[in-house]
Design an enzyme around this catalytic site. Structure first.
Site, mmCIF file in Angstrom:
data_model
loop_
_atom_site.group_PDB
_atom_site.id
_atom_site.type_symbol
_atom_site.label_atom_id
_atom_site.label_comp_id
_atom_site.label_asym_id
_atom_site.label_seq_id
_atom_site.Cartn_x
_atom_site.Cartn_y
_atom_site.Cartn_z
ATOM 1 N N HIS A 20 11.044 -22.827 6.924
ATOM 2 C CA HIS A 20 12.438 -22.435 6.711
ATOM 3 C C HIS A 20 13.423 -23.378 7.391
ATOM 4 O O HIS A 20 14.591 -23.453 7.002
ATOM 5 C CB HIS A 20 12.682 -20.992 7.172
ATOM 6 C CG HIS A 20 12.690 -20.801 8.650
ATOM 7 N ND1 HIS A 20 11.547 -20.544 9.372
ATOM 8 C CD2 HIS A 20 13.699 -20.826 9.551
ATOM 9 C CE1 HIS A 20 11.860 -20.413 10.639
ATOM 10 N NE2 HIS A 20 13.154 -20.580 10.781
ATOM 11 N N LYS A 38 17.637 -25.480 6.160
ATOM 12 C CA LYS A 38 18.914 -25.395 6.862
ATOM 13 C C LYS A 38 19.812 -26.571 6.471
ATOM 14 O O LYS A 38 19.357 -27.709 6.349
ATOM 15 C CB LYS A 38 18.674 -25.370 8.373
ATOM 16 C CG LYS A 38 17.996 -24.082 8.846
ATOM 17 C CD LYS A 38 17.860 -24.039 10.348
ATOM 18 C CE LYS A 38 17.205 -22.737 10.789
ATOM 19 N NZ LYS A 38 18.056 -21.559 10.544
ATOM 20 N N LYS A 70 10.540 -19.987 24.802
ATOM 21 C CA LYS A 70 11.198 -18.681 24.759
ATOM 22 C C LYS A 70 11.724 -18.342 26.141
ATOM 23 O O LYS A 70 11.262 -18.874 27.148
ATOM 24 C CB LYS A 70 10.215 -17.614 24.273
ATOM 25 C CG LYS A 70 9.793 -17.791 22.823
ATOM 26 C CD LYS A 70 8.952 -16.640 22.340
ATOM 27 C CE LYS A 70 8.601 -16.792 20.874
ATOM 28 N NZ LYS A 70 9.786 -16.714 19.986
ATOM 29 N N ARG A 78 0.814 -1.221 0.000
ATOM 30 C CA ARG A 78 0.000 0.000 0.000
ATOM 31 C C ARG A 78 0.847 1.270 0.000
ATOM 32 O O ARG A 78 0.313 2.366 -0.171
ATOM 33 C CB ARG A 78 -0.897 0.021 1.238
ATOM 34 C CG ARG A 78 -1.973 -1.047 1.237
ATOM 35 C CD ARG A 78 -2.778 -1.014 2.519
ATOM 36 N NE ARG A 78 -1.955 -1.353 3.671
ATOM 37 C CZ ARG A 78 -2.412 -1.364 4.925
ATOM 38 N NH1 ARG A 78 -3.661 -1.041 5.170
ATOM 39 N NH2 ARG A 78 -1.597 -1.701 5.916
ATOM 40 N N LYS A 133 4.184 -20.104 6.828
ATOM 41 C CA LYS A 133 3.426 -20.565 7.977
ATOM 42 C C LYS A 133 2.912 -19.357 8.765
ATOM 43 O O LYS A 133 3.466 -18.258 8.620
ATOM 44 C CB LYS A 133 4.287 -21.472 8.864
ATOM 45 C CG LYS A 133 5.306 -20.743 9.744
ATOM 46 C CD LYS A 133 5.978 -21.727 10.674
ATOM 47 C CE LYS A 133 6.885 -21.025 11.654
ATOM 48 N NZ LYS A 133 6.195 -20.285 12.705
ATOM 49 N N HIS A 177 7.930 -27.052 12.601
ATOM 50 C CA HIS A 177 9.367 -27.313 12.646
ATOM 51 C C HIS A 177 9.697 -28.653 13.305
ATOM 52 O O HIS A 177 10.401 -29.492 12.741
ATOM 53 C CB HIS A 177 10.098 -26.213 13.410
ATOM 54 C CG HIS A 177 9.929 -24.848 12.835
ATOM 55 N ND1 HIS A 177 9.748 -24.623 11.496
ATOM 56 C CD2 HIS A 177 9.926 -23.620 13.424
ATOM 57 C CE1 HIS A 177 9.634 -23.322 11.277
ATOM 58 N NE2 HIS A 177 9.743 -22.695 12.424
ATOM 59 N N ASP A 184 3.232 -22.521 17.023
ATOM 60 C CA ASP A 184 4.247 -21.750 16.320
ATOM 61 C C ASP A 184 5.433 -22.609 15.898
ATOM 62 O O ASP A 184 6.028 -22.364 14.847
ATOM 63 C CB ASP A 184 4.727 -20.606 17.213
ATOM 64 C CG ASP A 184 5.652 -19.635 16.493
ATOM 65 O OD1 ASP A 184 5.391 -19.339 15.312
ATOM 66 O OD2 ASP A 184 6.629 -19.174 17.105
ATOM 67 N N GLU A 194 14.863 -20.825 22.562
ATOM 68 C CA GLU A 194 15.224 -19.443 22.257
ATOM 69 C C GLU A 194 15.511 -18.704 23.556
ATOM 70 O O GLU A 194 14.848 -18.958 24.575
ATOM 71 C CB GLU A 194 14.094 -18.745 21.514
ATOM 72 C CG GLU A 194 13.769 -19.350 20.165
ATOM 73 C CD GLU A 194 12.639 -18.620 19.473
ATOM 74 O OE1 GLU A 194 12.916 -17.729 18.655
ATOM 75 O OE2 GLU A 194 11.464 -18.938 19.759
#
Length: 514
Positions: A205, A209, A365, A68, A175, A267, A262, A243
């Site tokens: 992704h 790897k 996390k 936009r 995803k 994954h 997630d 993480e």
């Protein structure tokens, strides 16, 4: 005169006599929806430049941004240049940049704007005439799933999804592929109404790897490992994605999604499938996907989800030397949120190879360290002809495939401690690191996946059957957790809630400390 068309069937760049040489994409254009988003700016645009810099995109490759913003082609090129300089993994070279910049175009519009999509069609036609894209185009949907139907309908209405007989059109989906089985089926139906199944590339992704792909080489190119890759020798498997950061400004996406949807649904279940699959007849897309689907279809949840799952939510604590806030105090998070930031599951794969071997999956996390790995832990030797004191520090043999950040493989085994007067055995490690073993740097995952899409090479992209099988595994867990109320708290910088440690302790095991 427009450049000669080069079709998929007669593209000489794809006919390499030496398969060790990298394949170069044929003439094509890529349209990127969501080009102003974080993913495009930080990952996709730098990856496209790196492919250009490595000589893996054709001279006439063209990139069209759709958004936009009130930009023209020159402003778009300026933005792309800034993002490339900030995020590219290869050195910035003016020659490579000019090659890419010559093919940059921008189309302004919203997803429901018919005129904008008509302009996009005209832009692709002009690029074909000016730069010889062969009428080939990929559409990268780096946008929320709720917008997929609108964009796909516009691509259909404007004729953009329908190629000429001698060209191709493909679509790339990021995803999440839905939020449960029902929404995944609806999403697949939406996209497959417009594009044929073999033209749909679902990006995970992690599958791009190098270390994930090396797992296949480790298993199937070496006689050393495959004979012991089964329930006779393997005690259990741990698959971890940890993480050390919080939600990093992604409150709008993350809250209500959570760690399991997630990460585990895509994954980690993909890593499980690659770890547990049988050897395919070839590494063609259909053969590889078929073996992964067999594994996912054979996955079973334990009957008692209260003892076979764990979920948590991080509270304030220390991440290294930095004091960090808890999840409920993050900007944009509802203070009553029950979204989990840690999830762990115990799964069984009901095949002859893996009968009785538990697979433990965990992600979270604000954990103690950033690490992603697959650890295949072996059973103890049935008889040790040593005294107990000689082996009291001896653990179990393990093969650990490090996915990130230090890509490589570690083999843990017992060795005699030096000394002529004693027989003491301790664990030692034999380490392979990509960084030290190869002079070539590993390409970023998105480089490999974007190139594979442009080549029409789909083995690393899950098809909708894999997506739906993954949701069949996770949906019962999500329904169970929804009835349990608030997740268990764990302190930032720790390794998760107590229930996660109890999950393994009940089986007489413990999580690896990477």
């Amino acid at each position: 005169m427009s450049p000669a068309r080069v079709t998929r069937g007669n593209n000489p760049l794809r006919q390499a006599d030496d398969l060790r040489l990298p394949q170069i994409a044929g003439p094509c254009a890529l349209v990127m929806f969501g080009v102003t988003g974080d993913l495009a700016r930080k990952k996709l645009l730098p990856a496209i430049y790196d492919l250009t810099n490595r000589g893996l995109l054709p001279p006439g490759f063209s990139l069209i941004g759709f958004a936009r913003r009130d930009w023209d082609d020159a402003k778009f090129a300026e933005i792309v240049r800034d993002e490339v300089k900030a995020g590219a993994r290869t050195p910035f070279r003016e020659e490579a940049w000019r090659n890419l910049a010559d093919g940059l175009r921008f189309v302004r519009g919203t997803f429901d704007d018919d005129a904008a999509f008509d302009e996009l069609a005209r832009t692709l036609e002009k690029l074909d005439a000016e730069r010889g894209t062969g009428g080939n185009a990929g559409f990268y949907l780096s946008i929320p799933p709720g917008a997929f139907e609108t964009v796909c309908s516009q691509l259909d209405r404007s004729g953009l999804a329908s190629p000429d007989d001698d060209s191709w059109r493909r679509v790339v989906i990021e995803k999440p592929f839905g939020h449960d089985l029902a929404s995944a089926r609806e999403l697949n139906s939406t996209v497959e109404r417009v594009f044929p199944a073999d033209a749909i590339f679902r990006i995970d992704h992690y599958l791009g790897k190098e270390t994930v792909q090396n797992l296949l080489a480790l298993r199937f190119a070496n006689q050393l490992f495959e004979p012991v890759w089964n329930a006779h020798y393997v005690d259990h498997v741990q698959i971890t994605m940890a993480e050390d950061i919080g939600i990093a400004g992604r409150a709008g996406y993350y809250d209500g999604i959570g760690a399991a949807r997630d990460v585990i649904q895509n994954h980690l279940l993909q890593l499980l499938a690659l770890t547990a699959m049988e050897q395919p007849n070839s590494f063609g897309a259909n053969e590889l996907r078929a073996e992964k689907e067999k594994v996912l279809a054979a996955v079973r949840l334990p009957d008692d989800l209260a003892t076979a799952t764990a979920r948590g939510q991080y509270t304030a604590g220390w991440q290294g030397s930095e004091k960090v806030v808890g999840y409920l105090d993050e900007d944009g998070i509802d203070p009553r949120s029950t979204t989990e930031t840690y999830a762990a599951l115990k799964l069984q794969v009901h095949t002859r190879r893996w009968a009785g071997v538990p697979f433990y999956l965990r992600t979270g996390k604000r954990l103690g360290k950033r690490v992603s790995e697959i650890a295949v832990v072996f059973k103890r030797a049935p008889h040790l002809p040593f005294t107990d004191t000689a082996t009291e520090e001896l653990g179990q043999n393990a093969i650990v495939i490090r996915v990130q950040p230090d890509e490589g493989t570690t083999l843990r085994f017992g060795s005699k401690v030096p000394g002529a007067g004693s027989m003491e055995v301790r664990d030692v490690t034999m380490d392979f690191s990509y960084g030290s073993a190869f002079t070539e740097s590993s390409p970023e995952a998105y480089e490999r996946l974007i190139l594979d899409m442009l080549l029409g090479d789909p083995p690393l992209f899950p098809r909708h059957e894999e997506v739906e099988l993954s949701w069949r595994i996770l949906d019962p867990v999500e329904r169970f957790w929804a009835r349990r109320g608030h997740p268990e708290c764990y302190e930032s910088g720790s390794w998760g809630p107590q229930s996660a440690h109890d999950l393994l302790a009940r089986d007489g095991r413990e999580w690896r400390l990477p």
